[in-house]
Write a protein that holds these residues in place. Structure first.
Motif, PDB file in Angstrom:
ATOM      1  N   GLN A 135       5.200 -13.000  -7.403  1.00  0.00           N
ATOM      2  CA  GLN A 135       5.266 -11.793  -8.353  1.00  0.00           C
ATOM      3  C   GLN A 135       4.973 -10.609  -7.817  1.00  0.00           C
ATOM      4  OE1 GLN A 135       2.697 -13.226 -11.346  1.00  0.00           O
ATOM      5  NE2 GLN A 135       4.209 -14.666 -12.563  1.00  0.00           N
ATOM      6  N   ASN A 136       3.802 -10.344  -7.192  1.00  0.00           N
ATOM      7  CA  ASN A 136       3.616  -8.930  -6.341  1.00  0.00           C
ATOM      8  C   ASN A 136       5.328  -8.377  -6.021  1.00  0.00           C
ATOM      9  OD1 ASN A 136       3.432  -8.835  -3.755  1.00  0.00           O
ATOM     10  ND2 ASN A 136       2.725 -10.947  -4.262  1.00  0.00           N
TER      11      ASN A 136
ATOM     12  N   GLY B  58      11.320 -14.939   2.186  1.00  0.00           N
ATOM     13  CA  GLY B  58       9.635 -14.763   1.072  1.00  0.00           C
ATOM     14  C   GLY B  58       8.506 -15.812   1.962  1.00  0.00           C
TER      15      GLY B  58
ATOM     16  N   MET C 193       5.013 -15.370   2.813  1.00  0.00           N
ATOM     17  CA  MET C 193       3.856 -15.051   1.688  1.00  0.00           C
ATOM     18  C   MET C 193       2.751 -14.920   3.327  1.00  0.00           C
ATOM     19  SD  MET C 193       2.406 -17.871  -0.996  1.00  0.00           S
ATOM     20  CE  MET C 193       0.725 -17.681  -0.583  1.00  0.00           C
TER      21      MET C 193
ATOM     22  N   ASP D 230      -3.557 -11.813  -3.807  1.00  0.00           N
ATOM     23  CA  ASP D 230      -4.632 -12.422  -3.766  1.00  0.00           C
ATOM     24  C   ASP D 230      -4.312 -13.757  -3.144  1.00  0.00           C
ATOM     25  OD1 ASP D 230      -4.018 -13.732  -5.767  1.00  0.00           O
ATOM     26  OD2 ASP D 230      -5.612 -14.304  -6.873  1.00  0.00           O
ATOM     27  N   GLY D 231      -3.476 -14.856  -3.024  1.00  0.00           N
ATOM     28  CA  GLY D 231      -2.558 -15.771  -2.696  1.00  0.00           C
ATOM     29  C   GLY D 231      -1.841 -15.126  -0.596  1.00  0.00           C
ATOM     30  N   GLY D 232      -1.258 -14.434  -0.766  1.00  0.00           N
ATOM     31  CA  GLY D 232      -0.659 -13.905   0.426  1.00  0.00           C
ATOM     32  C   GLY D 232      -1.217 -13.331   1.366  1.00  0.00           C
TER      33      GLY D 232
ATOM     34  N   ASN E  74      -4.768 -12.083  -9.831  1.00  0.00           N
ATOM     35  CA  ASN E  74      -4.653 -13.293 -10.364  1.00  0.00           C
ATOM     36  C   ASN E  74      -5.018 -14.326 -11.079  1.00  0.00           C
ATOM     37  OD1 ASN E  74      -2.756 -14.367  -9.022  1.00  0.00           O
ATOM     38  ND2 ASN E  74      -0.994 -13.474 -10.322  1.00  0.00           N
TER      39      ASN E  74
ATOM     40  N   PHE F 232      -4.963 -16.959  -9.354  1.00  0.00           N
ATOM     41  CA  PHE F 232      -3.651 -18.160  -9.152  1.00  0.00           C
ATOM     42  C   PHE F 232      -2.475 -17.673  -8.056  1.00  0.00           C
ATOM     43  CE2 PHE F 232      -3.909 -17.852 -13.480  1.00  0.00           C
ATOM     44  CZ  PHE F 232      -4.015 -20.114 -14.041  1.00  0.00           C
TER      45      PHE F 232
ATOM     46  N   GLY G   3       0.953 -17.153  -7.749  1.00  0.00           N
ATOM     47  CA  GLY G   3       1.521 -16.864  -9.085  1.00  0.00           C
ATOM     48  C   GLY G   3       2.506 -16.878 -10.055  1.00  0.00           C
ATOM     49  N   MET G   4       3.367 -17.179  -8.832  1.00  0.00           N
ATOM     50  CA  MET G   4       5.325 -16.750  -8.773  1.00  0.00           C
ATOM     51  C   MET G   4       5.011 -18.570  -9.213  1.00  0.00           C
ATOM     52  SD  MET G   4       8.014 -15.577  -9.150  1.00  0.00           S
ATOM     53  CE  MET G   4       8.343 -14.984  -8.678  1.00  0.00           C
TER      54      MET G   4
END
Ligand SMILES: Cc1ncc(C[n+]2csc(CCOP(=O)(O)OP(=O)(O)O)c2C)c(N)n1
Lengths: 165, 573
Positions: free
Chosen positions: B387-388, B411, B413, B438-440, B465, B467, B469-470
């Motif tokens: 999402q970011n 793609g 991360m 926050d994941g990547g 977020n 999560f 997120g995507m």
């Protein structure tokens, strides 16, 4: 889209791993190589590769372009629609009792094949020709019992004075 | 005079004007590092994981236009590079990756730290080499740099056994490369260019789809000339962002899964699509059978194998974008296309796609928008994936070529932080913002140390977020909100930053967003902001997987104009 076997011929540089690059490309793009044959070409340092691959015209054109992108590949042509000669070679070891032998020899003669090894209970036959001829001979010999078969990939060349690859 | 293989590599680097390399040492490359140590013209940046070296080299290449170089040792060092090499391959980024290999007598013996790395990188490189003689090195290195940057750029990998680094050989750097099979055809075919011109001149509702090829070929000027002369709306792919100024009245945003509604509607309605330096990726086209159903397609690309790969093309032109446009532009009639452009402007009014809904909490879109506001758009934005990435693509207005750096094809991360480092090294005078999920961020977080050690003033905005997120968004929309493995606990990022010696802020209040960004900008050095955003915000519009571009889902909630500066294009006029 009509699927058929295409014959692609390529000139590639004699570099370590070049066959691996070709095989990897066909696998990667989801194509099964039907037959492959590699040997020297007219030019030193370049090998000639003949590949049989089945697919629609568009699919095979895509794989041809991808193949041409491999750095060690000089040129790839799809000669399927051109007048051409193709040859394969097979060695067939067939069971042959004394009584069956003459019958086998007759078949071998009809196919203009050669007997290249004779043993007590078997004959080894060498045959060249296009795929159909080889398959027909194989079917006839099957009745006697085939012990072993080795078959090369197909090689191909366009007929007449057409532009060489 | 004979010199060692390691010296040959360094001397070749000098010939190729390499001044920065990203790498990580180890046994098999020790002789090389010992030599590199003596070359103070070549700056070595020690990353914290080899993946970071590859991403940094990739981003460095994207912002500078030079070939990026990364180095790793044999075995695990080499396999750690693999993701980064694949990333560069899919995004056509020029890169030379060098790995050490076990000494020649040990090859094939399953020796310590031996892997068949050229076997592994074969399908993810433009070409690769295993060097078996030091005397082959000059030619191989020359060829590698040449291949990496010409035609369709991409990564080239050179695997060098330890004892080749120490073997002595003459150093004669070749002037030219000879490849019997590698032809770069920059000029498009004149007949095809004429056909394209006729089609474009007759078009009532044409659109241009511009991709990264425009940036790679340095053809932003030629593109602008074409657009203004013919008055054709420009839509970019994700990686095409920044190839055409987004403040321009004829810029209509991004195509694809998370593109703007009006861009996707325009492609759907177009009678001619002029695809320039793009490759019809499925995330861009939506369902292929429903793609641009009314259009004839002109496709300009330097890679012949891209043409006709995914979509039927009416006028294929194989050639370098800049060369082709130079020949095409004079054949194009001046035109106004008033009705068509008005139609697109109406769609943009009705389906704004860049507006932000009212919300008391912090919306990610809002954060990106404020970064744009504070930097005045003068920044290179390096994103993560998810999402970011899409918010960064859509809520910042890109006007400078190569100012949006993102992992498109793979793609990946974890691209964001090392890539931001590479971008900052390549553009030291420029503001470089890393927009991370926050994941990547936690996939390559260790590169914070590299950023500090190299004094690279990267500004980091974590879109936190809570999560993945995507993936969560897909679960919400297509898996009835079963949030399997997407809620994400994270450490206190500000404390983490502090431990690395990087000042940071945690922002939970909307009113603090702007001042935090300002503070980051004023600080002379790297700075981290942890933006705690609305956890379940979705990125809209969205073309659901398997749908065509026309079947776009828009933001279901009401959005408001962000004042009179809301529309991307108006804000920069
Ligand atoms: C290396 C890698 N693993 C998994 C994925 C699949 N994936 C795509 S987006 C995404 C979520 C990203 O989460 P985060 O980094 O927090 O960013 P957000 O979408 O929340 O902005 C995941 C897991 C990926 N793209 N890359």
């Amino acid at each position: 889209m009509e699927t058929k076997i295409h014959t692609l011929v390529a000139l590639v540089r004699d570099k370590p791993g070049v066959l691996n690059r070709i095989a990897s490309l066909f696998r990667r793009r989801g194509f099964n190589i039907d037959s492959i044959a590699v040997g020297p070409s007219v030019e030193t340092g370049l090998s000639r590769v003949t590949v049989g691959v089945s697919g629609s015209d568009a699919e095979v054109e895509q794989v041809r372009k991808q193949w041409e992108k491999v750095i060690d590949v000089v040129k790839v042509s799809d000669i399927t629609s051109e007048p051409m000669v193709t040859r394969e070679l097979a060695l067939i070891k067939v069971k042959a009792s004394r009584v069956e032998r003459s019958e086998i020899i007759q078949i071998v003669d009809i196919f203009r094949a050669n007997i290249i090894d004779v043993a007590h209970d078997s004959l080894t036959i060498e045959v060249t020709g296009d795929g159909n001829k080889l398959s027909s001979l194989y079917i006839l010999l099957k009745d006697f019992g085939i012990k072993e078969i080795a078959r090369t990939g197909r090689i191909a060349m366009t007929r007449g004075a057409g532009k060489p690859l | 005079m004979k010199i060692s293989g390691a010296h040959i590599v360094c001397e070749s680097f000098l010939k190729e004007n390499v001044d920065v390399v990203f790498g990580y040492p180890g046994g098999a490359v020790l002789p090389f590092y010992d030599t590199l140590y003596q070359y103070d013209k070549i700056r070595h940046i020690l990353v914290r994981h080899e993946q970071g070296a590859a991403h940094a080299a990739d981003a460095y290449a994207r912002v500078t236009g030079k070939v990026g170089v990364c180095i790793a040792t044999s075995g695990p060092g080499a396999t750690n590079l693999v993701t980064g090499i694949a990333n560069a391959y899919l995004d056509s980024s020029p890169m030379v990756a060098i790995t050490g290999q076990v000494a020649r007598p040990f090859i094939g013996k399953d020796a310590f730290q031996e892997v068949d790395i050229t076997g592994i990188t074969l399908p993810i490189t433009k070409h690769n080499y295993l060097v078996m003689k030091a005397s082959d090195l000059p030619e191989i290195i020359k060829e590698s740099f040449y291949l990496a940057r010409t035609g369709r750029p991409g990564p080239v990998h050179i695997d060098i056994p330890r004892d080749v680094f120490t073997e002595l050989a003459e150093f004669n750097y070749p002037d030219k490369v000879t490849f019997p099979g590698y032809k770069v055809k920059p000029q498009g075919h004149p007949t095809q260019i004429k056909k394209a011109a006729a089609l474009i001149n007759a078009a009532q509702q044409p659109v241009i789809l511009a991709g990264r090829g425009v940036l790679v070929s340095n053809a932003t000027g030629e593109l602008k000339e074409l657009v203004e002369k013919a008055q054709i709306p420009v839509i970019t792919t994700l990686l095409g962002i920044s190839c055409f100024p987004e403040s321009h009245a004829l810029s209509f945003g991004m195509i694809g899964m998370h593109g703007t509604a009006y861009a996707n509607m325009a492609v759907d309605a177009a009678d001619v699509v002029i695809a320039i330096g793009m490759r019809f990726d499925d995330r861009a086209t939506g369902r292929i059978s429903g793609f641009a159903p009314r259009a004839k397609i002109v496709h300009i690309d330097v890679d012949a194998a891209e043409i006709g790969k995914n979509v039927r093309v009416n006028v294929p032109i194989v050639g370098d974008v800049k060369h082709v446009l130079k020949s095409l532009n004079p054949l194009i009639n001046e035109s106004s296309r008033f009705a068509w452009i008005t139609q697109l402007e109406c769609w943009r009014e009705e389906h704004p796609s860049t507006d932000i809904r009212e919300c008391d909490g912090i919306l990610p879109q809002y954060v990106i928008n404020k970064i744009h506001e504070v930097t005045g758009g003068n920044a290179t934005i390096v994103t993560g994936v998810g999402q970011n990435q899409m918010w960064s693509a859509r809520y910042f207005w890109y006007n400078k070529p190569n100012s949006f750096i993102s992992s498109g094809g793979l793609g990946t991360m974890g691209f964001e932080l090392p890539a931001a480092l590479g971008a900052k090294i390549g553009r030291p005078e420029e503001n470089v913002w890393c927009v991370a999920g926050d994941g990547g961020f936690q996939m390559t977080i260790q590169e914070l140390a590299t950023i500090v050690q190299e004094k690279a003033a990267v500004k980091i905005a974590i879109i936190n977020n809570g999560f993945l997120g995507m993936v969560r968004q897909w679960q919400e929309l297509f898996y009835e909100k079963r949030y399997a493995a997407t809620p994400l606990w994270s450490p206190d990022f500000v404390k983490i930053a502090e431990a690395y010696g990087i000042p940071g802020l945690r922002v939970t209040d909307k009113l603090q967003v702007l001042p935090a960004i300002q503070q980051a900008m004023e600080y002379d050095g790297p700075f981290l902001i942890d933006f705690v955003v609305e956890p379940e915000e979705n990125i809209y519009p969205m073309v659901p997987p398997g749908a065509s571009l026309a079947e776009i889902m828009e933001e279901p909630r009401e959005t408001v104009h962000m004042g009179k500066n809301s529309s991307k294009h108006i804000s920069n006029l």
